[in-house]
Every structure is written in C-alpha cells, then in structure tokens.
Design a protein around this motif. Structure first.
Motif, PDB file in Angstrom:
ATOM      1  N   CYS A 222       0.737  -0.811   0.123  1.00 35.30           N
ATOM      2  CA  CYS A 222       0.036  -0.001   0.114  1.00 35.30           C
ATOM      3  C   CYS A 222       0.536   1.216  -0.163  1.00 35.30           C
ATOM      4  N   HIS A 223       0.208   2.273  -0.350  1.00 36.72           N
ATOM      5  CA  HIS A 223       1.129   3.570  -0.895  1.00 36.72           C
ATOM      6  C   HIS A 223       0.732   4.661   0.361  1.00 36.72           C
ATOM      7  N   SER A 305      10.925  -0.919   7.830  1.00 38.39           N
ATOM      8  CA  SER A 305      11.813  -2.006   7.204  1.00 38.39           C
ATOM      9  C   SER A 305      11.894  -3.136   7.992  1.00 38.39           C
ATOM     10  N   THR A 306      11.590  -4.595   7.877  1.00 38.87           N
ATOM     11  CA  THR A 306      11.078  -5.808   8.907  1.00 38.87           C
ATOM     12  C   THR A 306      12.502  -5.914   8.863  1.00 38.87           C
ATOM     13  N   PHE A 307      13.414  -5.878   8.127  1.00 44.09           N
ATOM     14  CA  PHE A 307      14.779  -5.952   8.153  1.00 44.09           C
ATOM     15  C   PHE A 307      15.667  -7.128   9.675  1.00 44.09           C
ATOM     16  N   ARG A 308      15.718  -6.006  10.367  1.00 46.39           N
ATOM     17  CA  ARG A 308      15.894  -5.772  11.879  1.00 46.39           C
ATOM     18  C   ARG A 308      14.731  -7.244  12.661  1.00 46.39           C
ATOM     19  N   SER A 314      11.725  -6.770   3.753  1.00 51.25           N
ATOM     20  CA  SER A 314      10.426  -5.797   3.152  1.00 51.25           C
ATOM     21  C   SER A 314       9.492  -5.008   3.788  1.00 51.25           C
ATOM     22  N   PRO A 315       9.116  -3.889   3.025  1.00 41.54           N
ATOM     23  CA  PRO A 315       8.420  -2.728   3.787  1.00 41.54           C
ATOM     24  C   PRO A 315       6.522  -3.684   4.530  1.00 41.54           C
ATOM     25  N   ARG A 362      13.498   3.518   8.214  1.00 33.20           N
ATOM     26  CA  ARG A 362      13.998   3.759   6.112  1.00 33.20           C
ATOM     27  C   ARG A 362      13.920   2.440   5.580  1.00 33.20           C
ATOM     28  N   PHE A 363      13.102   2.949   4.474  1.00 33.02           N
ATOM     29  CA  PHE A 363      13.058   1.690   3.945  1.00 33.02           C
ATOM     30  C   PHE A 363      13.564   1.930   2.598  1.00 33.02           C
TER      31      PHE A 363
END
Length: 377
Positions: A222-223, A305-308, A314-315, A362-363
């Motif tokens: 989603c935007h 961001s789901t990286f951590r 992924s957003p 931050r993505f």
C-alpha cells in the motif's frame, strides 16, 4: 542426608537445557499442568531456537524446574512463556531463581521489558510475580484451554522508565501477506469508531484502493497516499509525511512496464490527495513531532523495514500505540499463526528502542520514510 538434599534444592544448578533433558522436561510438564502443555517437539524447538532460552534448575533429585523465555527479534521485548517447578521442590525459591535467571538473560540480550501471562486461578504464581515487581497491565477472558482467564503482567528491566504513554488500541492480524497497511488502518478505525466493523471484505477493499499494484514480487503493497485516501473516505482526517518526492518503490522492480504502472498510480494518488485536501508534506516527520501528535490524540501508521525483525528487506506498515522515555510502542498486524513461539500478545505494544525505531523506519536504497497521521473528524 535430608539437610544435604535441602541445600541442593536451595542452591540448584541453573543452566541451559539440552536435548538430553527432553524426557525429564516432558515428565515435569505432564505433572505440572493439566492444560496447555508443551509437547516434546515444542521443548526441542525451544532448545534449538536462537529466539528462545530454555533454562532448567537441576539438583541431586534431578530436574527441579524450568523457565522458557522468548526473545522478540528487533524489539526490546522478552516474554516468559512458561515456568514450572516440580511439586517436591516448591517452597525452596526455585521459581524465583529461574525468574531472576530469565531476567538476566533478557538484559544480556538488550531487552528492557519482560512480559508474561498467568492464570487468574493460579494465586501462588501471581504472588510470586508480584513479589518480583511484576505489575498487571491487561486481562483476557477465557484465554487458556480450560477457559480460565489470563492476567498479563510486565516488569521493566534495568533503567527502563515505568512511565508509558499509550492509547487503547484494538489489535488485528492481517489475513494475507500483503494487507499490513489495510489492517493497520482498520486498527485505527476501530480505535476512533467503536461501531466500525473490521471485516475481511473491507480489509481487501482498502488494499484495492491503496495498493501500488506492483512490488518486488507478488502482490503490491500500500502507498501512504492511498492509505490516507482510504482513511479519509472512511471518515478520518489524514495527513501524509514523505521523505522524498516522486514515485515510491520504483527501485524495487526491474520491469519497465511495472515501473510505469507504479508511477501512474503514484501521480494518480497525488491528484486525488489534492482534490480531497489531504496535506502531503515532503519531509521527514521528526520523532518529537510524532510523539506530540500522539499526545494530542492522533494515531500514526508508519512504514518500516522488517530487516531487523526477520532478516527480510520488506516494507511493512505498523501503528504507533505508545511510547516511553526509551522506546516507541507499536501494534504489528503481522502474526505468524504457525509459529509456536509467537502469540498475538507479542504483537501488541511492542517496545522498540528509539534509535532502533528510527533505523527501522527507513526503507530501501533511498531510505524512504513514510508516515500517515490520522485523527477522528
């Protein structure tokens, strides 16, 4: 001989469980609980998992007790999932020793808050937790398999402030891998309007209204402008903060046709926001300003961001649900029902250290920051 045995009960060896302890753990579990028992497979998974700590107390008599701790990656939250002490070892402080060891493990891994659930019928355990400075902050009806209620308790660890500011915010789980934004909006709608029905149909309707159509793979996310338009359509007042001008997420796709579609959707959302008088600020919303908005009654949907949290870039959309001196609290709609280490309760009021939160929000290569601030009209 009895004195020697008592001494070993008072001073048991507290250590990490190994696979050799499985049989004793299952036997203790069978005797300690009539419902909601951990299986041999669950114990094995906990021993092997990097996200769990299974501690046991051992004396001359064998296994005296255990404590299972889950560590939520990317957050400052630890959760005591289960604690059991053998009947013959009760009254010797084994539970306190295990609990203290769990707290130290949590502190050693950077956690600042330990939470747990306890049956409202288990007065012995409740007294133990209260003695150890755990305080009640939630209550759930018919939580356990035997339909008994659960009391939620928590304890700040180390120097974490006990003063938290939060809003009552219903928590909802996304029903698909791509509707974190719509469900985040549904949480906000439910908070502002008790009569709002967060149906699966509206979850998909919001996604259809707000989607970028394409992402790296699979369904589009989603935007932020799309979410703001969907929110305003459903009776809320919306404002958008974006750290960049121009189409979002185009770096995440290679196909030129997909890029062109994303750009068209972006400019269409811009035009609609102008028509609907939705302010779009092309700047980063400072954390202090976000907290000020929260204190004034607003709720914010924030892109992270789901990286951590899961190692994936992924957003993902979450809702700010509170804050304290050190952390931002969020409601996360992403609940893995198949993950035995995760509970819906772990996704609510999740504490994320402020510096970590600013990194998470931050993505992508452009370090996109997107915030949708919503208010009741």
């Amino acid at each position: 001989m009895t004195a020697c045995k008592n001494e070993q009960l008072f001073n048991p060896d507290i250590r990490l469980a190994t696979l050799d302890d499985l049989t004793a753990l299952v036997a203790l579990e069978e005797l300690a609980f009539n419902y909601d028992r951990l299986s041999r497979r669950s114990f094995r998974r906990a021993i092997m998992s990097d996200g769990s700590v299974l501690l046991i107390a051992v004396g001359a008599q064998g296994l005296l007790g255990y404590a299972l701790l889950h560590l939520r990656q990317g957050t400052r939250l630890a959760r005591l999932y289960s604690l059991a002490v053998a009947s013959f070892a009760r009254g010797f402080g084994i539970g306190i020793r295990l609990l203290k060891a769990c707290e130290q493990k949590a502190i050693n891994t950077g956690k600042t808050l330990l939470r747990l659930e306890v049956s409202a019928l288990n007065q012995v355990a409740i007294t133990l937790y209260q003695k150890m400075d755990y305080r009640e902050f939630g209550y759930y009806h018919a939580y356990y398999e035997d339909q008994s209620d659960a009391i939620r308790m928590q304890k700040p660890l180390r120097h974490m402030s006990v003063e938290q500011s939060s809003h009552p915010l219903p928590w909802l789980a996304q029903r698909t891998p791509f509707t974190c934004g719509p469900v985040s909006l549904q949480m906000v709608l439910s908070a502002f309007n008790p009569n709002y029905q967060a149906t699966p149909e509206d979850e998909l309707d919001i996604w259809r209204e707000a989607t970028t159509i394409f992402m790296t793979a699979g369904h589009g996310g989603c935007h932020p402008m799309g979410l703001a338009l969907a929110a305003q359509k459903r009776g809320l007042s919306a404002k958008v903060w974006l750290s960049q001008e121009g189409p979002l997420f185009v770096d995440s796709v290679r196909d030129q046709l997909k890029k062109a579609v994303i750009e068209r959707v972006h400019y269409s959302f811009m035009k609609q926001c102008k028509t609907e008088d939705i302010p779009v600020h092309y700047s980063v919303m400072p954390l202090a300003q976000l907290i000020t908005a929260f204190d004034s009654g607003a709720l914010a949907i924030i892109l992270i961001s789901t990286f951590r949290m899961d190692g994936k870039k992924s957003p993902h959309w979450v809702v700010m649900s509170g804050y304290d001196e050190h952390c931002i609290l969020v409601h996360d709609p992403d609940f893995e029902e198949k993950d035995p280490n995760q509970s819906p309760l772990d996704c609510q009021y999740m504490p994320i250290a402020r510096d970590e939160f600013e990194k998470m929000s931050r993505f992508g290569q452009r370090r996109l920051q997107a915030t949708v601030v919503l208010r009741a009209n």
